[in-house]
Design a protein around this motif. Structure first.
Motif, PDB file in Angstrom:
ATOM      1  N   UNK A 189      74.182  56.839 -75.342  1.00  0.00           N
ATOM      2  CA  UNK A 189      74.530  56.646 -76.750  1.00  0.00           C
ATOM      3  C   UNK A 189      73.730  55.501 -77.356  1.00  0.00           C
ATOM      4  N   UNK A 190      73.573  54.418 -76.615  1.00  0.00           N
ATOM      5  CA  UNK A 190      72.763  53.293 -77.090  1.00  0.00           C
ATOM      6  C   UNK A 190      71.311  53.726 -77.289  1.00  0.00           C
ATOM      7  N   UNK A 213      74.978  63.218 -57.773  1.00  0.00           N
ATOM      8  CA  UNK A 213      75.892  62.074 -57.678  1.00  0.00           C
ATOM      9  C   UNK A 213      76.167  61.406 -59.021  1.00  0.00           C
ATOM     10  N   UNK A 214      75.229  61.544 -59.961  1.00  0.00           N
ATOM     11  CA  UNK A 214      75.361  60.859 -61.240  1.00  0.00           C
ATOM     12  C   UNK A 214      75.962  61.668 -62.361  1.00  0.00           C
ATOM     13  N   UNK A 215      76.213  62.974 -62.114  1.00  0.00           N
ATOM     14  CA  UNK A 215      76.839  63.846 -63.123  1.00  0.00           C
ATOM     15  C   UNK A 215      76.015  63.953 -64.409  1.00  0.00           C
ATOM     16  N   UNK A 216      74.702  63.788 -64.288  1.00  0.00           N
ATOM     17  CA  UNK A 216      73.879  63.865 -65.497  1.00  0.00           C
ATOM     18  C   UNK A 216      74.066  65.178 -66.262  1.00  0.00           C
ATOM     19  N   UNK A 245      76.753  55.552 -67.774  1.00  0.00           N
ATOM     20  CA  UNK A 245      75.726  56.471 -68.271  1.00  0.00           C
ATOM     21  C   UNK A 245      75.972  56.927 -69.712  1.00  0.00           C
ATOM     22  N   UNK A 246      77.189  57.351 -70.097  1.00  0.00           N
ATOM     23  CA  UNK A 246      77.377  57.769 -71.496  1.00  0.00           C
ATOM     24  C   UNK A 246      77.072  56.654 -72.493  1.00  0.00           C
ATOM     25  N   UNK A 294      78.172  67.315 -72.404  1.00  0.00           N
ATOM     26  CA  UNK A 294      79.282  66.835 -73.225  1.00  0.00           C
ATOM     27  C   UNK A 294      78.796  66.065 -74.449  1.00  0.00           C
ATOM     28  N   UNK A 295      77.818  65.172 -74.243  1.00  0.00           N
ATOM     29  CA  UNK A 295      77.327  64.361 -75.354  1.00  0.00           C
ATOM     30  C   UNK A 295      76.565  65.196 -76.376  1.00  0.00           C
TER      31      UNK A 295
END
Length: 298
Positions: A283-284, A73-76, A278-279, A82-83
């Motif tokens: 990143x943080x 559900x969270x697309x982790x 989430x992204x 991608x990141x």
């Protein structure tokens, strides 16, 4: 192509995984006295024999959720792929544990103790991940945000950064519609929500010790460094998460003014908000999760 499969022993011991993968695993937890389930994301090119260990982020699910939520559900996996491909994150291992509690030693199970005493040692022995603070982060959504915040404040020596997405860290107690009021973690023998138990386990119980640990002394020394914290919430959250997120930010800024960030998103207490945040959360966190600096002679 990403593969979803159960991890078998031979693959776990393999030196190379040719593409990022998610595996569903479990191990026996002495603390829980039953098997502890978790999902694990291994980045493209994961090398079990690499001389430099991988950073590891523990992602906690919400109330009545499970270890598969962040994947299904969270697309982790897609976000991490991608990141990492864009260079925003180094290749990283993500561990998504399952819990029957709110990540506390509640009435139904000692989830907090099992996390620290059983899960972390298991992961650090089974995978090539760092055991040092600077290579470890913790994050979660809703009840998982509650848990991630508690873990970071209680053990700032163990986490380089934390993220709490729509954290269910309600002060002084959960709203009437919160699932915390019917969750076995907080229900006493009479089946009633235990307000004192909530207060004793919420993040506010950790604040003073945390402040004393991370605040510099007059000499400039301190016990340990603060844990930079990312917070997010939806503006239409039915549990009033925006209010509690703002309160949390104000509280933490008094302790670590340069190490707190709050982002607000359109939407409610939903996966749409958590997927969107989430992204930014990762990143943080990865501004602070990093290998030890290599010393150079000058």
């Amino acid at each position: 192509m990403k593969r979803m499969a159960s991890l078998i022993g031979g693959l776990l011991l393999s030196s190379h995984v040719l593409a990022s993968d998610v595996f569903y695993q479990q191990f026996f937890s002495p603390t829980l006295r039953h098997h502890y389930p978790y999902s694990v994301y291994l980045p493209d090119g994961y090398d079990a024999d690499a001389s430099t260990p991988y950073p590891v982020v523990y992602l906690l699910h919400g109330s009545f959720g499970n270890e598969r939520d962040w994947v299904s559900r969270g697309n982790l996996p897609q976000v991490a792929d991608r990141l990492i491909a864009a260079g925003h994150l180094p290749p990283t291992v993500f561990v998504m544990p399952g819990s029957r509690s709110w990540w506390v030693d509640g009435y139904n199970e000692p989830a907090r103790s099992a996390f620290f005493d059983d899960l972390l040692p298991h992961i650090e022995s089974a995978y090539n991940v760092g055991s040092e603070r600077q290579l470890r982060g913790v994050a979660g959504l809703s009840a998982g945000g509650y848990g991630a915040l508690n873990f970071a404040l209680e053990r700032p020596d163990m986490f380089a950064a934390a993220a709490a997405l729509s954290p269910a860290s309600y002060v002084p107690e959960p709203p009437a519609n919160s699932s915390a009021r019917r969750h076995p973690a907080f229900l006493n023998e009479q089946g009633e929500f235990d307000r004192e138990r909530w207060k004793a386990l919420n993040y506010t119980a950790h604040l003073e010790d945390y402040r004393l640990n991370v605040t510099p002394r007059p000499t400039g020394t301190r016990e340990m460094y603060p844990v930079p914290l990312y917070i997010s919430a939806g503006r239409s959250d039915v549990y009033d998460a925006e209010f509690h997120a703002r309160l949390l930010r104000q509280t933490m800024e008094k302790i670590q003014p340069s190490d707190v960030r709050l982002d607000l998103y359109p939407g409610g207490h939903t996966w749409r908000v958590w997927r969107a945040s989430l992204p930014a959360a990762l990143n943080f966190m990865f501004q602070h999760i990093e290998p030890p600096a290599t010393s150079s002679s000058e």
